[in-house]
Write a protein that holds these residues in place. Sequence first.
Motif, PDB file in Angstrom:
ATOM      1  N   GLY A  30       0.813  -1.209   0.000  1.00 11.65           N
ATOM      2  CA  GLY A  30       0.000   0.000   0.000  1.00 11.65           C
ATOM      3  C   GLY A  30       0.845   1.257   0.000  1.00 11.65           C
ATOM      4  N   LEU A  31       1.924   1.267   0.777  1.00 10.51           N
ATOM      5  CA  LEU A  31       2.807   2.431   0.806  1.00 10.51           C
ATOM      6  C   LEU A  31       3.473   2.657  -0.550  1.00 10.51           C
ATOM      7  CD1 LEU A  31       4.491   2.039   4.304  1.00 10.51           C
ATOM      8  CD2 LEU A  31       3.034   3.945   3.563  1.00 10.51           C
ATOM      9  N   LEU A  32       3.958   1.580  -1.164  1.00  7.56           N
ATOM     10  CA  LEU A  32       4.565   1.720  -2.492  1.00  7.56           C
ATOM     11  C   LEU A  32       3.586   2.333  -3.481  1.00  7.56           C
ATOM     12  CD1 LEU A  32       6.598  -1.569  -3.148  1.00  7.56           C
ATOM     13  CD2 LEU A  32       7.505   0.696  -2.629  1.00  7.56           C
ATOM     14  N   THR A  33       2.367   1.808  -3.480  1.00  3.12           N
ATOM     15  CA  THR A  33       1.348   2.296  -4.406  1.00  3.12           C
ATOM     16  C   THR A  33       0.995   3.749  -4.129  1.00  3.12           C
ATOM     17  OG1 THR A  33       0.429   0.069  -4.620  1.00  3.12           O
ATOM     18  CG2 THR A  33      -0.980   1.904  -5.276  1.00  3.12           C
ATOM     19  N   ASP A  34       0.831   4.097  -2.852  1.00  4.35           N
ATOM     20  CA  ASP A  34       0.465   5.471  -2.499  1.00  4.35           C
ATOM     21  C   ASP A  34       1.544   6.468  -2.906  1.00  4.35           C
ATOM     22  OD1 ASP A  34      -1.907   4.592  -1.437  1.00  4.35           O
ATOM     23  OD2 ASP A  34      -1.232   4.639   0.650  1.00  4.35           O
ATOM     24  N   VAL A  35       2.802   6.115  -2.686  1.00  2.48           N
ATOM     25  CA  VAL A  35       3.885   7.030  -3.046  1.00  2.48           C
ATOM     26  C   VAL A  35       3.986   7.168  -4.562  1.00  2.48           C
ATOM     27  CG1 VAL A  35       6.378   7.387  -2.976  1.00  2.48           C
ATOM     28  CG2 VAL A  35       5.167   6.642  -0.929  1.00  2.48           C
ATOM     29  N   LEU A  93      13.448  -9.618   7.531  1.00  2.00           N
ATOM     30  CA  LEU A  93      13.269  -8.294   6.940  1.00  2.00           C
ATOM     31  C   LEU A  93      12.820  -8.451   5.493  1.00  2.00           C
ATOM     32  CD1 LEU A  93      13.621  -5.180   6.878  1.00  2.00           C
ATOM     33  CD2 LEU A  93      16.015  -5.576   6.236  1.00  2.00           C
ATOM     34  N   LEU A  94      11.712  -7.809   5.159  1.00  2.00           N
ATOM     35  CA  LEU A  94      11.201  -7.801   3.787  1.00  2.00           C
ATOM     36  C   LEU A  94      11.414  -6.414   3.208  1.00  2.00           C
ATOM     37  CD1 LEU A  94       9.578  -9.212   1.488  1.00  2.00           C
ATOM     38  CD2 LEU A  94       7.521  -8.226   2.523  1.00  2.00           C
ATOM     39  N   THR A  95      12.056  -6.354   2.044  1.00  2.00           N
ATOM     40  CA  THR A  95      12.289  -5.089   1.355  1.00  2.00           C
ATOM     41  C   THR A  95      11.595  -5.125   0.004  1.00  2.00           C
ATOM     42  OG1 THR A  95      14.422  -4.727   2.443  1.00  2.00           O
ATOM     43  CG2 THR A  95      14.016  -3.531   0.398  1.00  2.00           C
ATOM     44  N   LEU A  96      10.667  -4.199  -0.201  1.00  2.00           N
ATOM     45  CA  LEU A  96       9.995  -4.020  -1.488  1.00  2.00           C
ATOM     46  C   LEU A  96      10.468  -2.702  -2.075  1.00  2.00           C
ATOM     47  CD1 LEU A  96       6.294  -4.910  -0.538  1.00  2.00           C
ATOM     48  CD2 LEU A  96       8.104  -6.462  -1.284  1.00  2.00           C
ATOM     49  N   SER A  97      10.752  -2.682  -3.361  1.00  2.00           N
ATOM     50  CA  SER A  97      11.213  -1.432  -3.980  1.00  2.00           C
ATOM     51  C   SER A  97      10.664  -1.291  -5.384  1.00  2.00           C
ATOM     52  CB  SER A  97      12.742  -1.362  -4.000  1.00  2.00           C
ATOM     53  OG  SER A  97      13.290  -2.443  -4.732  1.00  2.00           O
ATOM     54  N   LEU A  98      10.523  -0.031  -5.790  1.00  2.00           N
ATOM     55  CA  LEU A  98      10.101   0.311  -7.145  1.00  2.00           C
ATOM     56  C   LEU A  98      11.120   1.246  -7.764  1.00  2.00           C
ATOM     57  CD1 LEU A  98       6.276   1.161  -6.850  1.00  2.00           C
ATOM     58  CD2 LEU A  98       7.300  -0.862  -7.915  1.00  2.00           C
ATOM     59  N   LYS A  99      11.485   0.962  -8.997  1.00  2.00           N
ATOM     60  CA  LYS A  99      12.297   1.872  -9.806  1.00  2.00           C
ATOM     61  C   LYS A  99      11.352   2.555 -10.780  1.00  2.00           C
ATOM     62  CE  LYS A  99      15.106   0.072 -12.852  1.00  2.00           C
ATOM     63  NZ  LYS A  99      16.276  -0.649 -13.390  1.00  2.00           N
ATOM     64  N   LEU A 100      11.260   3.887 -10.694  1.00  2.00           N
ATOM     65  CA  LEU A 100      10.202   4.616 -11.390  1.00  2.00           C
ATOM     66  C   LEU A 100      10.742   5.572 -12.449  1.00  2.00           C
ATOM     67  CD1 LEU A 100       8.071   5.473  -8.241  1.00  2.00           C
ATOM     68  CD2 LEU A 100       7.504   3.787 -10.005  1.00  2.00           C
ATOM     69  N   PRO A 101      10.205   5.492 -13.675  1.00  2.00           N
ATOM     70  CA  PRO A 101      10.535   6.489 -14.691  1.00  2.00           C
ATOM     71  C   PRO A 101       9.776   7.780 -14.413  1.00  2.00           C
ATOM     72  CG  PRO A 101       8.893   4.987 -15.550  1.00  2.00           C
ATOM     73  CD  PRO A 101       9.250   4.492 -14.173  1.00  2.00           C
ATOM     74  N   GLY A 102      10.310   8.882 -14.891  1.00  2.00           N
ATOM     75  CA  GLY A 102       9.613  10.139 -14.640  1.00  2.00           C
ATOM     76  C   GLY A 102      10.118  11.274 -15.496  1.00  2.00           C
ATOM     77  N   PHE A 117      13.201   8.160  -9.846  1.00  2.00           N
ATOM     78  CA  PHE A 117      13.034   7.915  -8.419  1.00  2.00           C
ATOM     79  C   PHE A 117      13.116   6.423  -8.141  1.00  2.00           C
ATOM     80  CE2 PHE A 117      10.564  11.818  -9.105  1.00  2.00           C
ATOM     81  CZ  PHE A 117      11.050  12.636  -8.097  1.00  2.00           C
ATOM     82  N   THR A 118      13.497   6.084  -6.926  1.00  2.00           N
ATOM     83  CA  THR A 118      13.237   4.756  -6.390  1.00  2.00           C
ATOM     84  C   THR A 118      12.496   4.930  -5.058  1.00  2.00           C
ATOM     85  OG1 THR A 118      15.397   4.635  -5.273  1.00  2.00           O
ATOM     86  CG2 THR A 118      15.215   3.641  -7.470  1.00  2.00           C
ATOM     87  N   VAL A 119      11.557   4.027  -4.817  1.00  2.00           N
ATOM     88  CA  VAL A 119      10.814   3.989  -3.552  1.00  2.00           C
ATOM     89  C   VAL A 119      11.096   2.638  -2.918  1.00  2.00           C
ATOM     90  CG1 VAL A 119       8.580   4.195  -2.429  1.00  2.00           C
ATOM     91  CG2 VAL A 119       8.997   5.395  -4.586  1.00  2.00           C
ATOM     92  N   ARG A 120      11.444   2.654  -1.636  1.00  2.00           N
ATOM     93  CA  ARG A 120      11.742   1.409  -0.931  1.00  2.00           C
ATOM     94  C   ARG A 120      10.968   1.360   0.377  1.00  2.00           C
ATOM     95  NH1 ARG A 120      16.585   2.284   0.965  1.00  2.00           N
ATOM     96  NH2 ARG A 120      16.139   2.024   3.196  1.00  2.00           N
ATOM     97  N   VAL A 121      10.410   0.188   0.676  1.00  2.00           N
ATOM     98  CA  VAL A 121       9.745  -0.032   1.958  1.00  2.00           C
ATOM     99  C   VAL A 121      10.397  -1.241   2.620  1.00  2.00           C
ATOM    100  CG1 VAL A 121       7.599  -0.518   3.167  1.00  2.00           C
ATOM    101  CG2 VAL A 121       7.559   0.902   1.115  1.00  2.00           C
ATOM    102  N   ASP A 122      10.909  -1.031   3.831  1.00  2.00           N
ATOM    103  CA  ASP A 122      11.435  -2.117   4.654  1.00  2.00           C
ATOM    104  C   ASP A 122      10.403  -2.450   5.725  1.00  2.00           C
ATOM    105  OD1 ASP A 122      13.913  -2.144   3.330  1.00  2.00           O
ATOM    106  OD2 ASP A 122      14.700  -0.563   4.620  1.00  2.00           O
ATOM    107  N   ALA A 132      11.521   4.851   2.184  1.00  2.00           N
ATOM    108  CA  ALA A 132      12.604   5.688   1.660  1.00  2.00           C
ATOM    109  C   ALA A 132      12.301   6.094   0.224  1.00  2.00           C
ATOM    110  CB  ALA A 132      13.938   4.945   1.713  1.00  2.00           C
ATOM    111  N   LEU A 133      12.586   7.354  -0.102  1.00  2.00           N
ATOM    112  CA  LEU A 133      12.460   7.874  -1.461  1.00  2.00           C
ATOM    113  C   LEU A 133      13.805   8.438  -1.879  1.00  2.00           C
ATOM    114  CD1 LEU A 133      10.646   8.799  -3.917  1.00  2.00           C
ATOM    115  CD2 LEU A 133      10.401  10.976  -2.685  1.00  2.00           C
ATOM    116  N   SER A 134      14.281   8.031  -3.058  1.00  2.00           N
ATOM    117  CA  SER A 134      15.546   8.534  -3.587  1.00  2.00           C
ATOM    118  C   SER A 134      15.307   9.146  -4.960  1.00  2.00           C
ATOM    119  CB  SER A 134      16.572   7.399  -3.732  1.00  2.00           C
ATOM    120  OG  SER A 134      16.760   6.719  -2.512  1.00  2.00           O
ATOM    121  N   THR A 135      16.059  10.200  -5.272  1.00  2.00           N
ATOM    122  CA  THR A 135      15.999  10.792  -6.608  1.00  2.00           C
ATOM    123  C   THR A 135      17.384  10.805  -7.229  1.00  2.00           C
ATOM    124  OG1 THR A 135      15.282  12.682  -7.936  1.00  2.00           O
ATOM    125  CG2 THR A 135      16.296  13.172  -5.805  1.00  2.00           C
ATOM    126  N   TYR A 136      17.418  10.703  -8.560  1.00  4.15           N
ATOM    127  CA  TYR A 136      18.680  10.563  -9.284  1.00  4.15           C
ATOM    128  C   TYR A 136      18.918  11.703 -10.261  1.00  4.15           C
ATOM    129  CZ  TYR A 136      18.522   5.932  -7.266  1.00  4.15           C
ATOM    130  OH  TYR A 136      18.471   4.901  -6.360  1.00  4.15           O
TER     131      TYR A 136
END
Length: 209
Positions: A30-35, A93-102, A117-122, A132-136
Amino acid sequence: MITSEPVGEWFWEPSPVSGAAESRIARAFGLLTDVRNTLATLGLVTGAGTGSVVLSDRRAMARPLFELHDVPVEAGDGFGPRVAALPLLPERLLTLSLKLPGEWTESGAGRRAEKLFTVRVDVWGEGAVLLALSTYADAWLTLDLRERPQPEVAAENAPRLATALKRISELTGAETDPGDPTRHARPTAEGFGDLLAEGAEYDDSWGTF
């Protein structure tokens, strides 16, 4: 300009999730989707991206119990059900992450990157959650990665990033915690510090990179 390492990162600590492992995993999805939806609403993200999953025992992090990398989210048949069935037990520990075009803009013209961006949920087996949100990209900075002033580019793009950080804080119910300064910039709760005002601290970041 885009770099292969994060220009900056931000973190949030939502309330821990109690109950069965399925509820913790559902919270992470849910957090990944919301972000992702928040960034898309602001025009910063332009696709579903690719997802990765890693389940580890925290006593042996170098040997994951399960991992799945770079699965196209829109075509990831079985991705969700496979993750939902993972045994997220204490000490894991479960880590889910998304690599997002933008996209960002320069003089009103759109610029695109496949990993903006990448979004990560631990999620810990005991229920704690970290987002966590990262920008490149340097589109939010008053100096680009080659130390050239670009206040107009920052003025076009930084407000949308600031709005995204505020909305993520609201949806998580947690304060925005800026990550450590990088060789390129200093993250703040609203985006980035003004490099034109901060002086030579980040001089020659491109040469260092």
